[in-house]
Structure formats: C-alpha cells, structure tokens
Write a protein that holds these residues in place. Structure first.
Motif, mmCIF file in Angstrom:
data_model
loop_
_atom_site.group_PDB
_atom_site.id
_atom_site.type_symbol
_atom_site.label_atom_id
_atom_site.label_comp_id
_atom_site.label_asym_id
_atom_site.label_seq_id
_atom_site.Cartn_x
_atom_site.Cartn_y
_atom_site.Cartn_z
ATOM 1 N N GLN A 1 0.863 -1.148 -0.160
ATOM 2 C CA GLN A 1 -0.075 -0.032 -0.070
ATOM 3 C C GLN A 1 1.068 1.277 0.011
ATOM 4 O O GLN A 1 0.431 2.308 -0.517
ATOM 5 C CB GLN A 1 -0.853 -0.027 1.204
ATOM 6 N N VAL A 2 2.114 1.282 0.586
ATOM 7 C CA VAL A 2 2.848 2.399 0.651
ATOM 8 C C VAL A 2 4.168 2.434 -0.035
ATOM 9 O O VAL A 2 4.628 3.766 -0.058
ATOM 10 C CB VAL A 2 2.997 2.749 2.410
ATOM 11 N N ARG A 3 4.427 1.585 -0.939
ATOM 12 C CA ARG A 3 5.821 1.610 -1.579
ATOM 13 C C ARG A 3 6.027 2.833 -2.231
ATOM 14 O O ARG A 3 4.880 3.226 -2.998
ATOM 15 C CB ARG A 3 6.031 0.293 -2.269
ATOM 16 N N GLY A 4 6.930 3.707 -2.148
ATOM 17 C CA GLY A 4 7.055 4.561 -2.978
ATOM 18 C C GLY A 4 6.660 5.867 -2.239
ATOM 19 O O GLY A 4 6.969 7.045 -2.585
ATOM 20 N N LYS A 5 5.915 5.616 -1.330
ATOM 21 C CA LYS A 5 5.217 6.811 -0.419
ATOM 22 C C LYS A 5 5.996 7.322 0.859
ATOM 23 O O LYS A 5 5.834 8.547 1.280
ATOM 24 C CB LYS A 5 3.785 6.657 -0.157
ATOM 25 N N ILE A 6 6.570 6.459 1.198
ATOM 26 C CA ILE A 6 7.214 6.629 2.760
ATOM 27 C C ILE A 6 8.330 5.636 2.740
ATOM 28 O O ILE A 6 8.514 4.306 1.989
ATOM 29 C CB ILE A 6 6.248 6.341 3.798
ATOM 30 N N ASP A 7 9.500 6.002 3.335
ATOM 31 C CA ASP A 7 10.725 5.204 3.667
ATOM 32 C C ASP A 7 10.399 3.864 4.221
ATOM 33 O O ASP A 7 9.804 3.803 5.398
ATOM 34 C CB ASP A 7 11.611 6.184 4.498
ATOM 35 N N GLY A 8 11.104 2.728 3.812
ATOM 36 C CA GLY A 8 10.902 1.293 4.312
ATOM 37 C C GLY A 8 11.155 1.252 5.670
ATOM 38 O O GLY A 8 10.630 0.371 6.495
ATOM 39 N N LYS A 9 12.180 1.900 5.863
ATOM 40 C CA LYS A 9 12.683 1.894 7.302
ATOM 41 C C LYS A 9 11.580 2.490 8.409
ATOM 42 O O LYS A 9 11.580 1.640 9.675
ATOM 43 C CB LYS A 9 14.116 2.732 7.482
ATOM 44 N N LEU A 10 10.944 3.366 7.953
ATOM 45 C CA LEU A 10 9.796 3.890 8.865
ATOM 46 C C LEU A 10 8.877 2.761 8.951
ATOM 47 O O LEU A 10 8.188 2.827 9.885
ATOM 48 C CB LEU A 10 9.114 5.232 8.306
ATOM 49 N N VAL A 11 8.452 2.191 7.936
ATOM 50 C CA VAL A 11 7.571 1.216 7.945
ATOM 51 C C VAL A 11 7.831 -0.066 8.792
ATOM 52 O O VAL A 11 7.296 -0.347 9.726
ATOM 53 C CB VAL A 11 7.313 0.741 6.451
ATOM 54 N N ASP A 12 9.092 -0.376 8.550
ATOM 55 C CA ASP A 12 9.604 -1.580 9.614
ATOM 56 C C ASP A 12 9.444 -1.139 11.024
ATOM 57 O O ASP A 12 9.144 -1.989 11.789
ATOM 58 C CB ASP A 12 11.032 -1.570 9.144
ATOM 59 N N GLU A 13 9.940 0.212 11.252
ATOM 60 C CA GLU A 13 10.006 0.629 12.630
ATOM 61 C C GLU A 13 8.536 0.588 13.485
ATOM 62 O O GLU A 13 8.349 0.262 14.489
ATOM 63 C CB GLU A 13 10.536 2.182 12.919
ATOM 64 N N GLU A 14 7.661 1.226 12.443
ATOM 65 C CA GLU A 14 6.298 1.157 13.040
ATOM 66 C C GLU A 14 5.743 -0.154 13.119
ATOM 67 O O GLU A 14 5.044 -0.504 14.092
ATOM 68 C CB GLU A 14 5.519 1.945 11.970
ATOM 69 N N VAL A 15 5.738 -0.966 12.250
ATOM 70 C CA VAL A 15 5.423 -2.194 12.219
ATOM 71 C C VAL A 15 5.763 -2.961 13.600
ATOM 72 O O VAL A 15 5.264 -3.631 14.394
ATOM 73 C CB VAL A 15 5.678 -3.418 10.762
#
Length: 75
Positions: free
Chosen positions: A51-65
């Motif tokens: 859903q978010v690829r290209g919209k936000i840094d994957g590192k931030l996604v990883d941290e939030e998950v």
C-alpha cells in the motif's frame, strides 16, 4: 529543493498518522486470520508495503510495524 523533487516523483508521502492506521489495520486483519504474533511481521510488512511503497521510507514502515507488534505482545 528536496521537497520539490519528492513532489515531482509523486513521493509526496504519507503522514505517520496514515502509516500507523495502515499498519494497525494490517495487524488487525492478520489477527482475524489467526496469525500468531511471532509470524506476523512478514505478513504485515508485506501488506503494508504493497500500500505504501514509494510513498514512505521502508525503514519507517519497519519501525512502525515492529513497534505495533511489540505492543501487541505486551498486552
């Protein structure tokens, strides 16, 4: 500046609030499927990144998950 480049690339991004909502909803659907929390990371990460690829840094996604799954484990 950098912001202009980001906007031109269509990476205007996602707010952290939106990311938190998307992650929470992915976790919720994993829970409904009966996925144990120790197996949840990969599934949730995959769902969210679609859903978010290209919209936000994957590192931030990883941290939030990780943060939200950890919170689950504590409750």
């Amino acid at each position: 500046g950098i912001q202009d480049a980001i906007n031109r690339m269509g990476l205007s991004g996602l707010s952290m609030e939106e990311l938190k909502r998307i992650v929470a909803s992915a976790i919720e659907s994993a829970l409904k499927k009966g996925v144990p929390s120790n197996k949840m990371y990969g599934l949730v990460m995959g769902t969210v990144m679609k859903q978010v690829r290209g919209k936000i840094d994957g590192k931030l996604v990883d941290e939030e998950v990780r943060k939200q799954i950890e919170a689950l484990n504590k409750s």
